[in-house]
Design an enzyme around this catalytic site. Structure first.
Site, short mmCIF file in Angstrom:
data_model
loop_
_atom_site.label_atom_id
_atom_site.label_comp_id
_atom_site.label_asym_id
_atom_site.label_seq_id
_atom_site.Cartn_x
_atom_site.Cartn_y
_atom_site.Cartn_z
N HIS A 61 3.16 -30.62 -31.23
CA HIS A 61 2.01 -29.75 -31.42
C HIS A 61 1.33 -29.49 -30.08
O HIS A 61 1.07 -30.40 -29.31
CB HIS A 61 1.03 -30.37 -32.40
CG HIS A 61 1.53 -30.36 -33.82
ND1 HIS A 61 1.23 -31.35 -34.72
CD2 HIS A 61 2.30 -29.46 -34.49
CE1 HIS A 61 1.80 -31.06 -35.89
NE2 HIS A 61 2.45 -29.93 -35.77
N GLU A 64 -1.83 -31.18 -28.79
CA GLU A 64 -1.70 -32.64 -28.73
C GLU A 64 -0.95 -33.05 -27.46
O GLU A 64 -0.24 -34.06 -27.42
CB GLU A 64 -1.01 -33.14 -30.00
CG GLU A 64 -1.80 -32.81 -31.26
CD GLU A 64 -1.07 -33.13 -32.56
OE1 GLU A 64 -0.03 -33.79 -32.52
OE2 GLU A 64 -1.57 -32.70 -33.63
N HIS A 207 1.89 -38.04 -32.16
CA HIS A 207 0.97 -36.95 -32.47
C HIS A 207 -0.45 -37.46 -32.22
O HIS A 207 -0.65 -38.60 -31.80
CB HIS A 207 1.13 -36.53 -33.94
CG HIS A 207 2.39 -35.78 -34.22
ND1 HIS A 207 2.44 -34.42 -34.35
CD2 HIS A 207 3.66 -36.22 -34.40
CE1 HIS A 207 3.68 -34.04 -34.59
NE2 HIS A 207 4.45 -35.12 -34.62
N GLU A 266 -0.08 -41.44 -34.87
CA GLU A 266 -1.23 -40.58 -34.61
C GLU A 266 -2.16 -41.30 -33.63
O GLU A 266 -2.92 -42.19 -34.00
CB GLU A 266 -1.97 -40.27 -35.91
CG GLU A 266 -1.16 -39.47 -36.92
CD GLU A 266 -1.05 -37.98 -36.56
OE1 GLU A 266 -1.69 -37.56 -35.58
OE2 GLU A 266 -0.34 -37.26 -37.28
#
Length: 311
Positions: A61, A64, A207, A266
């Site tokens: 992404h 990110e 991420h 994450e």
């Protein structure tokens, strides 16, 4: 993180650091595994010679992008420890190197990262279309997709149709558009081909944000996946979470097709893009987790008390 006086880590910075690492340590292999929509190379680095094959990736992404320097800093420190035959977080780095082959792809989505960090200058040939997809705004901080407005982590053939219906995004844009079919985008297709070619034993996708570890997918995961996730949680201070209601991601597809451990990490906490000022603390948490992924083959967990987390 080697970014000079800047508060960004863009494609040029990444390429320069990757080439410098490969030049300094000839036993690090640097290869181009594919190209983005705009022709930027998707680079992979290999470190290690062992039979246990591990893969880490970052920056699926665009906003990110902080995950790219996290991986690059990890590889640089790992290489330094191997070269000096030093203990690293209390572990013999040379033994880790000899037991594992680690492949990292630190920037899966280079076009998207460049759009977030440099705007129009990064994509003049397609900027009018991208500008339209972004609602007529030149602020791309919320852009997650590739340059064609497709979310690369909704592109994998793991119940893709369910994810498309759940997202209910009709066309290209900053986030959550699955594309018209799985693996239509060159970046996602590159990652699928690379994974099938290498047949990894374990993968992690970095991420942001949330300080969570996702380890399951529709009960396709191996029986020991949750225990491995708890080891990663112990190493990092993150929470291992059994996730539902999400499909078509890279780790989902890996777990489904290979039935081997796959994790989405994450990193950090807050709003994307995460402030670069958080980098030191995020790296302090994530580096032991990434190392733990290489210690599974050795049956080692030196992080039971997180005693090395301030290394």
């Amino acid at each position: 993180m080697q970014t000079g006086d800047r508060n960004i880590y863009d494609f040029c910075t990444f390429v320069c650091e990757a080439e410098a690492l490969a030049a300094q340590y000839p036993w690090i292999e640097l290869v181009t595994i594919g190209h983005s929509v705009l022709g930027r190379p998707i680079l992979a680095l290999r470190i290690g010679v062992g039979a246990h094959k591990v893969h880490y990736n970052a920056a699926f992404h665009a906003n990110e992008w902080i995950t790219t320097p996290l991986l690059m800093t990890f590889v640089r420190q790992y290489a330094e420890a191997v070269a000096c035959c030093e203990a690293w977080y209390g572990v013999d780095a040379r033994s880790v190197y000899e037991s594992n082959t680690l492949w990292v792809v630190p920037m899966v989505n280079p076009d998207g990262v460049e759009l977030v960090l440099h705007g129009a200058a990064s994509c003049e040939s397609v900027f009018e279309q991208v500008f339209h997809w972004n609602g007529g705004s030149c602020d791309f901080n919320n852009w997650k997709a590739n340059i064609r407005g497709v979310d690369l982590n909704d592109q994998f053939p793991a119940h893709w149709e369910v994810e498309r219906e759940r997202r209910d995004v009709p066309g290209p844009g900053p986030r959550d558009y699955t594309g018209e079919a799985p693996l239509t985008e060159p970046e996602a297709l590159t990652m699928a081909h690379f994974t099938m070619e290498q047949q990894f034993d374990l993968v992690m996708a970095l991420h942001s944000q949330g300080r969570e570890i996702y380890w399951n997918y529709r009960d396709y995961e191996p029986a020991h996946a949750e225990a491995l996730a708890q080891c990663l949680a112990q190493a990092s201070g993150y929470e291992a979470v059994k996730l539902t209601g999400s499909d078509a991601g890279y780790k989902d597809w890996f777990i489904q097709d290979f039935r081997r451990p796959g994790f989405t990490i994450e990193v950090g906490y807050g709003v994307n893009p995460l402030p670069i000022e958080q980098f030191p603390q995020i790296y302090a948490d994530v580096a032991p987790l990434l190392l733990q992924g290489l210690l599974i083959q050795l049956g080692t967990n030196p992080f039971s008390l997180r005693s090395y987390n301030d290394h």
